[in-house]
Scaffold this motif. Structure first.
Motif, PDB file in Angstrom:
ATOM      1  N   GLY A 133       1.502  -4.764   6.233  1.00 48.21           N
ATOM      2  CA  GLY A 133       2.421  -5.186   5.427  1.00 48.21           C
ATOM      3  C   GLY A 133       2.761  -6.758   5.970  1.00 48.21           C
ATOM      4  O   GLY A 133       3.864  -7.401   5.342  1.00 48.21           O
ATOM      5  N   THR A 134       2.289  -7.068   6.977  1.00 50.87           N
ATOM      6  CA  THR A 134       2.876  -8.379   7.666  1.00 50.87           C
ATOM      7  C   THR A 134       4.331  -8.386   7.841  1.00 50.87           C
ATOM      8  O   THR A 134       5.058  -9.626   7.737  1.00 50.87           O
ATOM      9  CB  THR A 134       2.347  -9.819   6.880  1.00 50.87           C
ATOM     10  N   VAL A 135       4.787  -7.300   8.485  1.00 50.77           N
ATOM     11  CA  VAL A 135       6.122  -7.177   8.840  1.00 50.77           C
ATOM     12  C   VAL A 135       6.560  -7.823   9.892  1.00 50.77           C
ATOM     13  O   VAL A 135       7.628  -8.670  10.253  1.00 50.77           O
ATOM     14  CB  VAL A 135       6.591  -5.595   8.718  1.00 50.77           C
ATOM     15  N   GLY A 136       5.878  -7.087  11.105  1.00 53.72           N
ATOM     16  CA  GLY A 136       6.269  -7.298  12.500  1.00 53.72           C
ATOM     17  C   GLY A 136       7.488  -6.480  13.163  1.00 53.72           C
ATOM     18  O   GLY A 136       7.832  -6.943  14.485  1.00 53.72           O
ATOM     19  N   VAL A 170       2.363 -14.584   8.645  1.00 52.39           N
ATOM     20  CA  VAL A 170       3.818 -14.482   8.702  1.00 52.39           C
ATOM     21  C   VAL A 170       4.136 -13.200   9.082  1.00 52.39           C
ATOM     22  O   VAL A 170       4.968 -12.562   8.444  1.00 52.39           O
ATOM     23  CB  VAL A 170       4.368 -15.052   7.429  1.00 52.39           C
ATOM     24  N   THR A 171       3.432 -12.618  10.025  1.00 52.82           N
ATOM     25  CA  THR A 171       3.935 -11.172  10.586  1.00 52.82           C
ATOM     26  C   THR A 171       4.965 -10.961  11.441  1.00 52.82           C
ATOM     27  O   THR A 171       5.935 -10.428  11.231  1.00 52.82           O
ATOM     28  CB  THR A 171       2.542 -10.466  11.176  1.00 52.82           C
ATOM     29  N   GLY A 172       4.960 -11.679  12.649  1.00 49.76           N
ATOM     30  CA  GLY A 172       5.762 -11.825  13.478  1.00 49.76           C
ATOM     31  C   GLY A 172       5.671 -10.492  14.631  1.00 49.76           C
ATOM     32  O   GLY A 172       6.485 -10.309  15.621  1.00 49.76           O
ATOM     33  N   ARG A 191      10.999  -5.671   4.535  1.00 53.23           N
ATOM     34  CA  ARG A 191      10.342  -5.871   3.450  1.00 53.23           C
ATOM     35  C   ARG A 191      10.311  -7.397   3.357  1.00 53.23           C
ATOM     36  O   ARG A 191      10.837  -7.890   2.492  1.00 53.23           O
ATOM     37  CB  ARG A 191      11.002  -5.407   2.228  1.00 53.23           C
ATOM     38  N   THR A 192       9.374  -8.027   4.058  1.00 58.18           N
ATOM     39  CA  THR A 192       8.555  -7.802   5.098  1.00 58.18           C
ATOM     40  C   THR A 192       8.868  -8.857   6.243  1.00 58.18           C
ATOM     41  O   THR A 192       8.009  -9.235   6.602  1.00 58.18           O
ATOM     42  CB  THR A 192       7.312  -7.789   4.813  1.00 58.18           C
ATOM     43  N   ALA A 193      10.146  -9.031   6.760  1.00 56.29           N
ATOM     44  CA  ALA A 193      10.765 -10.122   7.574  1.00 56.29           C
ATOM     45  C   ALA A 193      10.305  -9.675   8.694  1.00 56.29           C
ATOM     46  O   ALA A 193       9.803 -10.522   9.662  1.00 56.29           O
ATOM     47  CB  ALA A 193      12.077 -10.153   7.485  1.00 56.29           C
ATOM     48  N   GLY A 194      10.867  -8.652   9.426  1.00 60.97           N
ATOM     49  CA  GLY A 194      10.477  -8.337  10.807  1.00 60.97           C
ATOM     50  C   GLY A 194      11.284  -8.607  11.930  1.00 60.97           C
ATOM     51  O   GLY A 194      11.134  -8.506  12.970  1.00 60.97           O
ATOM     52  N   ASN A 220      10.232 -17.608   5.411  1.00 61.20           N
ATOM     53  CA  ASN A 220       8.613 -17.361   5.232  1.00 61.20           C
ATOM     54  C   ASN A 220       8.335 -15.836   5.493  1.00 61.20           C
ATOM     55  O   ASN A 220       7.270 -15.615   6.024  1.00 61.20           O
ATOM     56  CB  ASN A 220       7.701 -18.372   6.251  1.00 61.20           C
ATOM     57  N   ASN A 221       9.448 -15.086   5.799  1.00 64.57           N
ATOM     58  CA  ASN A 221       9.329 -13.647   6.278  1.00 64.57           C
ATOM     59  C   ASN A 221       8.448 -13.521   7.383  1.00 64.57           C
ATOM     60  O   ASN A 221       7.658 -12.528   7.380  1.00 64.57           O
ATOM     61  CB  ASN A 221       8.908 -13.016   5.105  1.00 64.57           C
ATOM     62  N   ALA A 222       8.637 -14.446   8.444  1.00 64.16           N
ATOM     63  CA  ALA A 222       7.529 -14.256   9.307  1.00 64.16           C
ATOM     64  C   ALA A 222       8.258 -13.507  10.506  1.00 64.16           C
ATOM     65  O   ALA A 222       7.369 -13.012  11.333  1.00 64.16           O
ATOM     66  CB  ALA A 222       7.461 -15.674  10.206  1.00 64.16           C
TER      67      ALA A 222
HETATM   68  K   LIG Z   1       6.838 -10.537   8.834  1.00 67.23           K
END
Ligand SMILES: [K+]
Ligand SMILES: [K+]
Lengths: 439, 439
Positions: free
Chosen positions: B382-385, B51-53, B270-273, B165-167
């Motif tokens: 941070g799997t932010v994207g 779920v980084t993006g 934090r940490t949608a992206g 999913n904050n992807a």
């Molecule tokens: K993300």
């Protein structure tokens, strides 16, 4: 009102800096006969007393002989003062070591009496003079040939003091540091030697010269020596590899010169601050790697700064323990008490938070690029003195920020915090425990 | 051979990613009918499952409908899988909480039986579907008007799944993320709501909806909620102030649009992206501040990444305790066990070391500027994207580095370490203790 040790250190350093700043701002301290201005004088005095070496004005071009010698004395007071004061204060108080107090050489020199204190101080001063005297002699051999007899001897003394105290101030002029001597083996080897010995910390030097057997050294000395050798070798290899074919740094040097310059550039970030190659011309990766070395710095109780080799070693070993599912942190067949490990990680996290906050503020106040800002911040915090060249162009706000960073970097964020804190309270009431899910 | 929980997590995620990568590299997954190539497919699958993006190719332009829906499923498996698996594995094992094990909601849902596990899983899936369903409905209201009925509904579902999913994956095309909707209150508010709830972690949502009284919540929930509100408000104020007059970001927007965009830009690190303004055009200070937010990230057991709000809170409180000379770390009238605090600092230091090492390697392999490299590294960890735009131009080595960083960032360096480690040993022999001088 009784001052606590941390407060004595902070007030003592602040007083010396202020007196130095007033004297350096006198017209007579400047070559031109015009005052350098109080903020610049304060910057220089802080940089000298905190043995940093960052400069807003060129030392040789700006300051008169009086100003230069004053700077040399400030360096000596700063370097020697910190070594003896940190060593003595905590020995005199004979405090039990807790998370919140610094341990200094309790193992190395125990059962200290007043006579012992005098003896110890004499020993530290004696050691310093021996190293600086030898350094000055050998440096003069070269400098006399370049600058003539009197100036050559003076340069030998100034640069030996500056190197042993990890101060990084030079008199070469025009912000050139030691670049004219990049391929000179004598100057390089003497300066590197002074930096390395100055960065070991007095207790380790004492340990090594009295015990002379690695296996019988204190654990502290073993860790300091191991980390120092490891960082020097790793630093040399990485910088040699990254800069080998960079025409603006190592590329144009002879094979021997390449080795000498890479070695020098692995020694100086921890935390001397001289340079023999052009720092802004180094590759991005090499600059970044230098920031790591500056952050780690020298060893505790030494003239150098940074979070210290032992702190870094404990943090690495702590991670190793976690990864290998070991219960304890063990080094050289010794178990490290948990509060010792914990303190190392507190220091590391506090240092990182400080560096990040200061560089964030500088990103707002200064117009420079990000790498230069981070480089200058870590250089100030680690009292290194290496520079991307932005220090002379700092805004007033930027100068104040760097002054505060050098000061707290020298004394350690923990010492500053303890000086500001009210006296230790024992909680009257213990709250019930509850856990929080982390990570 | 019996697998340990950390190994199950690592192998499970790796398997899903590999299957996803193989499917995404099929020609049928690409719009053009030509395979995107295995490395790019692996990058996309890792980015989706973790779920980084971060994307090396634009999702809308590159992938066919099949490819896009596959990505949506990978996101759902990744987000839901991580939430339930971390929650369940440790509940099932009912392990005592040590420094080296993750605590998941032991307090929130205790005395778990097999029936309880099934119930819990059902509860998590149900909660996810409720949030995603509501989000998809409201988003469709806007998207149907822009893209027509079918594509509008599809877009509503895709972006609701991606947001909860904050992807951070989007189907807007040409790497634009949500910039066309920068002043659209509906899209902004729904997406922000999904991101925030998705980032709280299941246990907190459960706690809040069943207890409904802040003072009676678990300490964990209190800390998560406090930190979340604090970071959102602080983030909004800082970004609003720093970007207010920047013509390339907030400067050109209406007063309401400025507020909406600054709010969005404080939520998304934090940490949608997702992003609604141009990230590379933000000021240096705002970019740097965004890196802080990305590093901290969301809350434990949630769909978000980073070191987590609670970890950061414990580190801050630890420093506060040291500064004020308190013996214990106390939050909301509760004492935090020392090993809990210690774990938080271990996680922080490990995360920092990882980010610094990866960005150092990228500084060698990539030709980009330092800020972009650090930004992209923290974004991956941070799997932010969020991206400065260098991801599509990464070298193959850079892609592999970012893939590994996303993977270990999602599972946590600690989990990876535990998966690789041999079984916990109890030392047969305790070495004698000895202290080391640090800092
Ligand atoms: K993300
Ligand atoms: K220095």
């Amino acid at each position: 009102m009784k001052l606590r040790p941390a407060q004595i250190l902070v007030l003592g350093f602040a007083t010396v800096i202020l007196v130095g700043a007033v004297l350096l701002s006198l017209p007579v301290a400047s070559k031109s006969g015009e005052s350098v201005g109080f903020l610049n004088a304060l910057f220089t005095a802080t940089s000298a007393v905190c043995v940093t070496g960052l400069v807003v004005v060129d030392t040789y071009t700006q300051y008169s002989l009086f100003g230069q010698i004053l700077i040399m004395f400030l360096i000596q007071i700063g370097g020697l003062g910190f070594m003896t004061m940190t060593t003595l204060i905590f020995l005199i108080l004979g405090k039990r070591i807790t998370l919140k107090e610094r341990l200094v050489m309790r193992e190395a020199l125990n059962q200290l009496t007043l006579a012992g204190v005098v003896k110890l101080t004499r020993y530290i001063i004696f050691t310093t003079l021996i190293f600086e005297g030898l350094g000055a002699f050998f440096l003069s051999l070269r400098f006399v040939r370049v600058y003539g007899l009197y100036r050559g001897i003076y340069y030998g003394i100034f640069h030996a003091v500056s190197a042993f105290n990890n101060a990084g101030f030079d008199l070469i002029g025009n912000f050139r540091s030691l670049t004219p001597f990049v391929e000179d083996p004598l100057v390089n080897i003497v300066i590197m030697g002074l930096i390395i010995f100055g960065g070991l910390g007095f207790s380790v030097i004492y340990d090594v010269f009295t015990i002379r057997n690695f296996h019988r050294l204190s654990l502290h000395s073993k860790v300091v020596l191991t980390m120092t050798v490891f960082l020097l070798v790793a630093g040399f290899l990485v910088i040699y590899a990254l800069e080998y074919s960079n025409p603006k740094t190592l590329g144009s040097l002879s094979p021997a010169g390449k080795i000498l310059a890479a070695a020098f550039q692995s020694v100086t970030p921890r935390t001397a601050g001289f340079n023999t190659i052009s720092l802004p011309d180094m590759s991005l990766a090499a600059k970044y790697f230098t920031i790591f070395l500056m952050f780690i710095g020298a060893s505790p109780g030494s003239t150098g700064g940074g979070v210290k080799t032992t702190t870094f070693a404990l943090v690495l070993m702590m991670i190793y323990s976690v990864i290998t599912s070991k219960e304890d942190v063990e080094i050289y067949k010794r178990r490290i008490p948990m509060d010792n490990v914990f303190k190392a990680s507190v220091i590391t996290v506090m240092a990182l938070l400080q560096v990040l906050s200061v560089s964030l503020l500088l990103a707002i106040t200064e117009g420079a690029d990000f790498m230069s800002i981070l480089y200058e911040t870590v250089s100030a915090f680690g009292t290194v003195g290496l520079s991307m060249g932005i220090t002379p162009h700092l805004s007033d706000a930027g100068k104040v920020l760097i002054i505060l960073t050098m000061f707290s970097g020298r004394l350690g964020p923990l010492t500053i915090a303890l000086a500001l804190a009210s006296k230790k309270k024992t909680a009257m009431l213990k709250y019930p425990e509850e856990r929080i899910l982390v990570g």
